[in-house]
Motif scaffolding. Structure first.
Motif, PDB file in Angstrom:
ATOM      1  N   HIS A 136      43.492  27.531  36.168  1.00 37.81           N
ATOM      2  CA  HIS A 136      43.849  27.016  37.471  1.00 37.81           C
ATOM      3  C   HIS A 136      45.250  27.626  37.879  1.00 37.81           C
ATOM      4  O   HIS A 136      45.853  26.988  38.738  1.00 37.81           O
ATOM      5  N   VAL A 137      46.069  28.258  36.584  1.00 35.09           N
ATOM      6  CA  VAL A 137      47.340  28.782  37.120  1.00 35.09           C
ATOM      7  C   VAL A 137      47.305  29.904  37.475  1.00 35.09           C
ATOM      8  O   VAL A 137      46.790  30.925  36.950  1.00 35.09           O
ATOM      9  N   VAL A 138      48.314  30.138  38.623  1.00 39.93           N
ATOM     10  CA  VAL A 138      48.428  31.711  38.911  1.00 39.93           C
ATOM     11  C   VAL A 138      49.905  32.082  38.791  1.00 39.93           C
ATOM     12  O   VAL A 138      50.865  31.416  39.037  1.00 39.93           O
ATOM     13  N   PRO A 139      50.027  33.039  37.863  1.00 41.21           N
ATOM     14  CA  PRO A 139      51.337  33.561  37.463  1.00 41.21           C
ATOM     15  C   PRO A 139      52.120  34.243  38.629  1.00 41.21           C
ATOM     16  O   PRO A 139      51.422  34.681  39.377  1.00 41.21           O
ATOM     17  N   ALA A 140      53.620  34.117  38.375  1.00 38.97           N
ATOM     18  CA  ALA A 140      54.388  34.861  39.464  1.00 38.97           C
ATOM     19  C   ALA A 140      54.268  36.243  39.192  1.00 38.97           C
ATOM     20  O   ALA A 140      54.693  36.662  37.777  1.00 38.97           O
ATOM     21  N   PRO A 141      54.079  37.061  39.979  1.00 40.72           N
ATOM     22  CA  PRO A 141      54.046  38.659  39.560  1.00 40.72           C
ATOM     23  C   PRO A 141      55.419  38.722  38.862  1.00 40.72           C
ATOM     24  O   PRO A 141      55.673  39.665  38.214  1.00 40.72           O
ATOM     25  N   GLY A 142      56.686  38.307  39.561  1.00 35.28           N
ATOM     26  CA  GLY A 142      58.028  38.538  38.861  1.00 35.28           C
ATOM     27  C   GLY A 142      57.880  38.211  37.434  1.00 35.28           C
ATOM     28  O   GLY A 142      58.645  39.133  36.565  1.00 35.28           O
ATOM     29  N   ALA A 143      57.343  37.285  37.060  1.00 33.81           N
ATOM     30  CA  ALA A 143      57.413  36.713  35.661  1.00 33.81           C
ATOM     31  C   ALA A 143      56.590  37.640  34.639  1.00 33.81           C
ATOM     32  O   ALA A 143      56.999  38.040  33.494  1.00 33.81           O
ATOM     33  N   LEU A 144      55.491  38.298  35.375  1.00 38.07           N
ATOM     34  CA  LEU A 144      54.569  39.252  34.453  1.00 38.07           C
ATOM     35  C   LEU A 144      55.495  40.633  34.301  1.00 38.07           C
ATOM     36  O   LEU A 144      55.268  41.117  33.387  1.00 38.07           O
ATOM     37  N   LEU A 145      56.029  40.967  35.236  1.00 39.22           N
ATOM     38  CA  LEU A 145      56.814  42.140  35.286  1.00 39.22           C
ATOM     39  C   LEU A 145      57.953  41.962  34.246  1.00 39.22           C
ATOM     40  O   LEU A 145      58.366  42.874  33.655  1.00 39.22           O
ATOM     41  N   ALA A 146      58.735  40.891  34.383  1.00 35.74           N
ATOM     42  CA  ALA A 146      59.953  40.768  33.382  1.00 35.74           C
ATOM     43  C   ALA A 146      59.399  40.619  32.024  1.00 35.74           C
ATOM     44  O   ALA A 146      60.231  41.307  31.025  1.00 35.74           O
ATOM     45  N   LEU A 173      38.728  23.768  41.132  1.00 38.04           N
ATOM     46  CA  LEU A 173      39.447  24.935  40.448  1.00 38.04           C
ATOM     47  C   LEU A 173      39.524  25.951  41.865  1.00 38.04           C
ATOM     48  O   LEU A 173      40.599  26.550  42.113  1.00 38.04           O
ATOM     49  N   THR A 174      38.604  25.927  42.494  1.00 36.46           N
ATOM     50  CA  THR A 174      38.307  27.010  43.682  1.00 36.46           C
ATOM     51  C   THR A 174      39.378  26.389  44.831  1.00 36.46           C
ATOM     52  O   THR A 174      40.121  27.103  45.269  1.00 36.46           O
ATOM     53  N   THR A 205      36.673  36.762  44.302  1.00 40.63           N
ATOM     54  CA  THR A 205      35.982  35.972  43.748  1.00 40.63           C
ATOM     55  C   THR A 205      35.926  34.437  44.362  1.00 40.63           C
ATOM     56  O   THR A 205      34.751  33.962  44.440  1.00 40.63           O
ATOM     57  N   PHE A 206      36.844  33.829  44.414  1.00 42.66           N
ATOM     58  CA  PHE A 206      36.991  32.563  44.540  1.00 42.66           C
ATOM     59  C   PHE A 206      36.716  32.327  46.204  1.00 42.66           C
ATOM     60  O   PHE A 206      36.371  31.133  46.518  1.00 42.66           O
ATOM     61  N   ARG A 207      37.102  33.300  47.012  1.00 45.53           N
ATOM     62  CA  ARG A 207      36.660  33.180  48.347  1.00 45.53           C
ATOM     63  C   ARG A 207      35.181  33.027  48.403  1.00 45.53           C
ATOM     64  O   ARG A 207      34.568  32.133  49.299  1.00 45.53           O
ATOM     65  N   SER A 208      34.453  33.802  47.732  1.00 40.70           N
ATOM     66  CA  SER A 208      32.920  33.745  47.625  1.00 40.70           C
ATOM     67  C   SER A 208      32.605  32.560  47.085  1.00 40.70           C
ATOM     68  O   SER A 208      31.590  31.947  47.607  1.00 40.70           O
ATOM     69  N   HIS A 209      33.110  31.910  46.072  1.00 40.65           N
ATOM     70  CA  HIS A 209      32.848  30.655  45.507  1.00 40.65           C
ATOM     71  C   HIS A 209      33.000  29.704  46.555  1.00 40.65           C
ATOM     72  O   HIS A 209      31.954  28.712  46.636  1.00 40.65           O
ATOM     73  N   GLY A 210      33.982  29.498  47.313  1.00 37.13           N
ATOM     74  CA  GLY A 210      34.368  28.486  48.386  1.00 37.13           C
ATOM     75  C   GLY A 210      33.111  28.808  49.333  1.00 37.13           C
ATOM     76  O   GLY A 210      32.588  27.722  50.171  1.00 37.13           O
TER      77      GLY A 210
END
Length: 466
Positions: free
Chosen positions: A51-61, A411-412, A457-462
């Motif tokens: 259920h966690v969405v990472p910050a793109p900036g954190a992944l890049l850093a 989760l969706t 994927t989660f749009r289709s789930h919804g």
């Protein structure tokens, strides 16, 4: 003294800077003796919570690629958090210390423990204490500027960021933003400050014990308070002037560059106002966050003569009615938090009962089929919800079909920000954040493709649920 304990230096790399809704992806710690000699080390990484969405900036850093977030060879968040808690308990009692941990790493770790049914106050109970090398660096830069080299950032302003400070002082920090490398850099800076600014080390390190800090602040003696705001330091002569009756860790410190006579007769409401604004005469210091409150003789150029500082401090310390009103003002300074809608924001609502503590311990020791039954015996509705969430992530086959379906819908909704509940970063939020990132070409494209795939994927789930 508490600083004769072993040290545990630790650091985390995370999905972002939100200490409520982001998560730890990497944890590293090095245990040293009281003289900062290494005794042991520990490191773990884990998978992304669903259920966690990472910050793109954190992944890049941190150079974390999307495939690393779901690597099946890594432990789950629950498994990693359990191993962290076991290691820290084995190393206790100790001084748990890092670089700005009390504002960032510690709240994230507490949230991880909370969501994993572990004791959240592990690092400051049962003889453990907490410290902060950033506070040592700030005090050293302000009070002993020749002891360490303070680098300039891209705006040509002094900075104490670890990834710039450690290299400027001789540490090879090519792997910055890796948790273990950052721990090594933190230990390097701690040793440097101890060796080059021993008076500051000896003055601040006892303050890992909050009772020592409280006694120092409320002693009636004038002290020097070092504070930082927007990267700029200030050094003020202060004297303790009150303690909150509701929260004993919250103390008032009067700025002795101000004339006390203008404030001694103020009522509680006016004293609350006197605790606000950049030039506030009453500063709030928190005894469990290692504020830099040091002996006056470590500071210079305090704007007024020492004898006048002493006279004002004595005048304030003798006025018991004033300090009582300041204490009441401290209690009123922060209004009560509104009721939280999501379980993550309810962490500090109360302690688990002794019976629930025993059930949580039993949960971790039991095989998975038994855990499903143990969760339902928890008295605390927060812990039941979190326990069921663990089951949904780890062993959804153990949940009743209706409950599993409810979690799937949750989760969706969580990833798409439905139901109007503020609960962290959504997939769409992350894509909008990614639009603002520049450079990192292939890495940025890889993150975008992964976010778009998850979003589809989660749009289709919804859609199928409707």
């Amino acid at each position: 003294m508490g600083y004769k304990l072993n040290f545990v230096f630790y650091d985390t790399e995370t999905t972002g800077t939100d200490t409520t809704f982001d998560q730890i992806l990497q944890f590293a710690a090095i245990k040293t003796d009281a003289d900062l000699n290494e005794l042991d080390r520990f490191e773990t990484r884990c998978r992304l919570l669903p259920h966690v969405v990472p910050a793109p900036g954190a992944l890049l850093a941190t150079r974390v690629r999307p495939d690393m977030l779901t690597d099946p060879s890594l432990p789950t968040h629950y498994e990693a958090t359990r191993s962290i808690a076991e290691k820290l308990r084995a190393w206790s009692p100790a001084i748990f210390i890092g670089y700005n941990p009390l504002a960032f790493d510690e709240p994230l770790m507490r949230q991880a423990f909370y969501q994993s049914l572990q004791p959240i106050f592990l690092t400051n109970t049962n003889g453990n204490q907490r410290g902060d090398v950033l506070r040592l660096a700030q005090a050293t830069a302000a009070l002993a500027p020749n002891a360490i080299t303070v680098p300039l950032n891209h705006k040509n302003k002094p900075t104490l960021r670890l990834d710039m400070l450690a290299p400027a002082n001789g540490f090879a920090h090519e792997n910055a933003h890796d948790a273990l490398a950052d721990v090594e850099a933190t230990i390097f800076m701690a040793r440097l400050i101890r060796d080059r600014a021993p008076a500051i080390w000896d003055s601040l390190m006892p303050l890992v014990d909050k009772s020592e800090l409280t006694a120092r602040v409320l002693s009636g003696r004038p002290l020097a308070l070092v504070e930082y705001h927007m990267g700029r330091s200030s050094i003020r002569p202060v004297v303790g002037c009150g303690q909150s009756p509701d929260n004993p860790t919250m103390l008032g410190a009067f700025d002795l560059t101000k004339d006390p006579n203008a404030f001694l007769e103020m009522d509680v409401d006016d004293l609350v106002a006197a605790m606000q604004g950049p030039d506030r005469p009453i500063r709030i210091v928190t005894s469990n966050k290692m504020p830099a409150v040091v002996d006056l003789d470590l500071a210079a150029d305090l704007a007024i003569p020492t004898d006048e500082i002493v006279r004002r401090a004595t005048q304030l310390a003798k006025d018991g009615k004033f300090t009582q009103r300041v204490g009441n003002a401290l209690a009123q300074r922060y209004p009560p938090w509104p009721p939280a809608e999501v379980v993550e924001k309810r962490m500090y609502e109360g302690f688990p009962s002794r019976a629930d503590e025993a059930r949580m311990t039993g949960f971790h020791a039991a095989p998975w089929p038994e855990r499903a039954g143990l969760v339902e015996t928890l008295e605390d509705d927060r812990l039941r919800e979190l326990g069921r969430r663990i089951l949904f992530f780890e062993r959804p086959d153990l949940l009743y079909p209706n409950r599993r379906k409810t979690f799937e819908a949750w989760l969706t909704n969580r990833l798409q920000g439905r139901d109007g509940v503020e609960a962290g970063r959504t997939l769409q939020d992350a894509l909008l954040e990614l639009d603002k990132e520049t450079g990192a070409g292939d890495a940025t494209k890889e993150i975008r493709a992964w976010l778009e795939e998850r979003s589809a994927t989660f749009r289709s789930h919804g859609s199928s649920e409707r």
